[in-house]
Design a protein around this motif. Sequence first.
Motif, PDB file in Angstrom:
ATOM      1  N   HIS A  57      32.622  44.662  40.412  1.00 47.37           N
ATOM      2  CA  HIS A  57      33.354  43.691  41.226  1.00 47.37           C
ATOM      3  C   HIS A  57      34.821  44.051  41.364  1.00 47.37           C
ATOM      4  N   GLN A  58      35.158  45.291  41.009  1.00 42.80           N
ATOM      5  CA  GLN A  58      36.516  45.754  41.217  1.00 42.80           C
ATOM      6  C   GLN A  58      37.549  44.801  40.649  1.00 42.80           C
ATOM      7  N   ASN A  79      28.082  44.038  35.309  1.00 38.87           N
ATOM      8  CA  ASN A  79      28.335  43.528  36.637  1.00 38.87           C
ATOM      9  C   ASN A  79      29.820  43.496  36.985  1.00 38.87           C
ATOM     10  N   LEU A  80      30.643  43.119  36.008  1.00 43.36           N
ATOM     11  CA  LEU A  80      32.081  42.975  36.288  1.00 43.36           C
ATOM     12  C   LEU A  80      32.688  44.278  36.812  1.00 43.36           C
ATOM     13  N   LEU A 128      26.839  40.687  32.197  1.00 42.03           N
ATOM     14  CA  LEU A 128      28.137  40.360  32.800  1.00 42.03           C
ATOM     15  C   LEU A 128      29.066  41.561  32.763  1.00 42.03           C
ATOM     16  N   SER A 188      42.527  45.586  42.942  1.00 38.50           N
ATOM     17  CA  SER A 188      41.733  44.536  43.587  1.00 38.50           C
ATOM     18  C   SER A 188      42.499  43.225  43.634  1.00 38.50           C
ATOM     19  N   GLY A 189      43.547  43.141  42.823  1.00 37.54           N
ATOM     20  CA  GLY A 189      44.254  41.866  42.751  1.00 37.54           C
ATOM     21  C   GLY A 189      43.523  40.824  41.942  1.00 37.54           C
ATOM     22  N   SER A 190      42.524  41.238  41.142  1.00 36.92           N
ATOM     23  CA  SER A 190      41.770  40.292  40.328  1.00 36.92           C
ATOM     24  C   SER A 190      41.586  40.802  38.910  1.00 36.92           C
ATOM     25  N   THR A 226      41.556  35.247  39.146  1.00 38.45           N
ATOM     26  CA  THR A 226      40.761  35.358  37.929  1.00 38.45           C
ATOM     27  C   THR A 226      39.312  35.021  38.225  1.00 38.45           C
ATOM     28  N   LEU A 227      38.427  35.942  37.887  1.00 39.24           N
ATOM     29  CA  LEU A 227      36.996  35.664  37.969  1.00 39.24           C
ATOM     30  C   LEU A 227      36.525  35.336  36.560  1.00 39.24           C
ATOM     31  N   ILE A 228      35.977  34.144  36.391  1.00 40.41           N
ATOM     32  CA  ILE A 228      35.581  33.689  35.069  1.00 40.41           C
ATOM     33  C   ILE A 228      34.067  33.832  34.955  1.00 40.41           C
TER      34      ILE A 228
END
Lengths: 332, 332
Positions: free
Chosen positions: A119-120, A115-116, A112, A64-66, A97-99
């Motif tokens: 979010h791939q 859910n994470l 969280l 995903s690149g994240s 980065t997803l914080i």
Amino acid sequence: MPQRSTPTLKELARLAGVSVSTISRALANNPAIAPATREKIQRLAKEQGYRPNAQARALQSRRSGSIGLIVPSLVNSYFATMATQVQAEAMAHGLNTLIVNANENPDTLNDLLDNLSHHQVDGVLCVPLEESRDRIEQLASTIPVVLIDRDLPDSQLYSVTSDPAPGMRSALKLLKHHHLLPLGYLSGPMSTSTGRERLTVFQQGCVDYEIDDPRIFLGGYEQQRGLEDALTLLKQGVRTLFAGDSMMTIGVLQACHRHRLRIPHDVAVVGFDRHPAFELQQAPITVIDQHVSDMATLAFRILIGVMADNPPDQRRTYINTTLITRESTQCL
Amino acid sequence: MPQRSTPTLKELARLAGVSVSTISRALANNPAIAPATREKIQRLAKEQGYRPNAQARALQSRRSGSIGLIVPSLVNSYFATMATQVQAEAMAHGLNTLIVNANENPDTLNDLLDNLSHHQVDGVLCVPLEESRDRIEQLASTIPVVLIDRDLPDSQLYSVTSDPAPGMRSALKLLKHHHLLPLGYLSGPMSTSTGRERLTVFQQGCVDYEIDDPRIFLGGYEQQRGLEDALTLLKQGVRTLFAGDSMMTIGVLQACHRHRLRIPHDVAVVGFDRHPAFELQQAPITVIDQHVSDMATLAFRILIGVMADNPPDQRRTYINTTLITRESTQCL
């Protein structure tokens, strides 16, 4: 005829007579492993029909690149600094980065974590809460997860935490040397590895440096707890307040300012972490520095190592704390 | 025969002789619209073959249960507070929040914007950088985006920003009344709506309250700029420093502490935002409060309104700033 299953890294390690991490690094072509060993292991893996595990393959196919970063608080500037550094490292590696912020609440953290995974993200750095242990390990069974700042006891997950001993012991030695006693300690919660480890170091340090009868308050990582517990300790005649994290250090400063106590004349103070408020004082505050930016960098690198099936040798990695001596513990 | 296209909300509004927002709220069955009007509009929409737009339908079919929040910094506690409050509101509505940090860098922001759309968020709250305007509007063409804290001039996007005038004008009036002059202002960057608006308010306020010859430094939203510019202004004989954001206020305090300047005796200080360091001073700092938690709550509610095709009447929503008077501007 059933398809022969791929051997695990552990089985390859047993066959080759080396450690799992050597196998893993050899297969990742890591130059830390001697070329002859790498070649030998790669040949063995081929003979045994080794295939990278499903998780690693899934990652390769749907990158995903994240990455995700789970922190317990953002108003605590320690975690804001961690998040900023993780993001800078990730960006330098072409990753976003997803914080997400768990607000020190296990229910929130559980949501969280669930859910994470939708979010791939390719991997997660997580400051764990022990009540959420099952969910963290569940997530770790689908994507790489590395623990940061806090550890889960007896977990198999890689972690990067600070070792409180060097910084805290230097502080205790200084306080004894300057006769800044009696001493009161505001401890973090016993449900966190950091709270437990720091208390143990504090107690052992008091024994070693012959600091008699230290007062201890089992608090929480909250400003309000720092304020209230500081006032109680001061009423008990404590000369020096030692706060076990950033938020309680802010609470201690609130207590001093409200009661017009002069630092270090009326009360000496030792805190935790670099926070703008601690330097911007008439008498800047002596603190234990956990080097959170270094911790973030190291944890990120371990995470991408795990994502590339190239984990570190040790499960736990420690960052040494250091003491930053400022005027709040000045000898008068 | 080509399929007749669905009418837009605007066309329905023209046919019904009411505003677009009335149409939108009536279709969302919002009780703020009289039951008879709602019924009339819903009947009209049905007759005209109205279907919610593609974007709204896409949202309904692939709700991710998450929103994104883009902030320009996390070490700035103003934005950390914003993130914490957005997340609390979202959680109360059963939504998770993915926070991303643009580090005041347009290239980073562009990457984040591209990336967020791949992460299936249902909507985005964004503190914009003007250099990233095109990418923000591109994202807004696929999912609802609401601007927060800063606005994009002449944009069609909904925004929630603070109105600096009430708080800043109260501060200028106070400084004039207490003869805390000459006055120096550390302005935010002219590439942000907040920087421009605050400077305009400052200049107009100086005219209205007859504050002569104010010194102005065009700075940036950075601590280091606040420190350097404060020292320059002090050398020019300024009696009072007025900093145009949190980070520059920290810089001003650094300048005062380094040079052992007593606040308010040697220099009076006005800053921006509630930050722990501003209260925890020998003389706590007078600040303009932007009520960032209220701003976050309102922006979140507008975002879910837009996501439900129920936007507010006005494009821009303002939060009034207020002055918190503390000892740093005390009359001596």
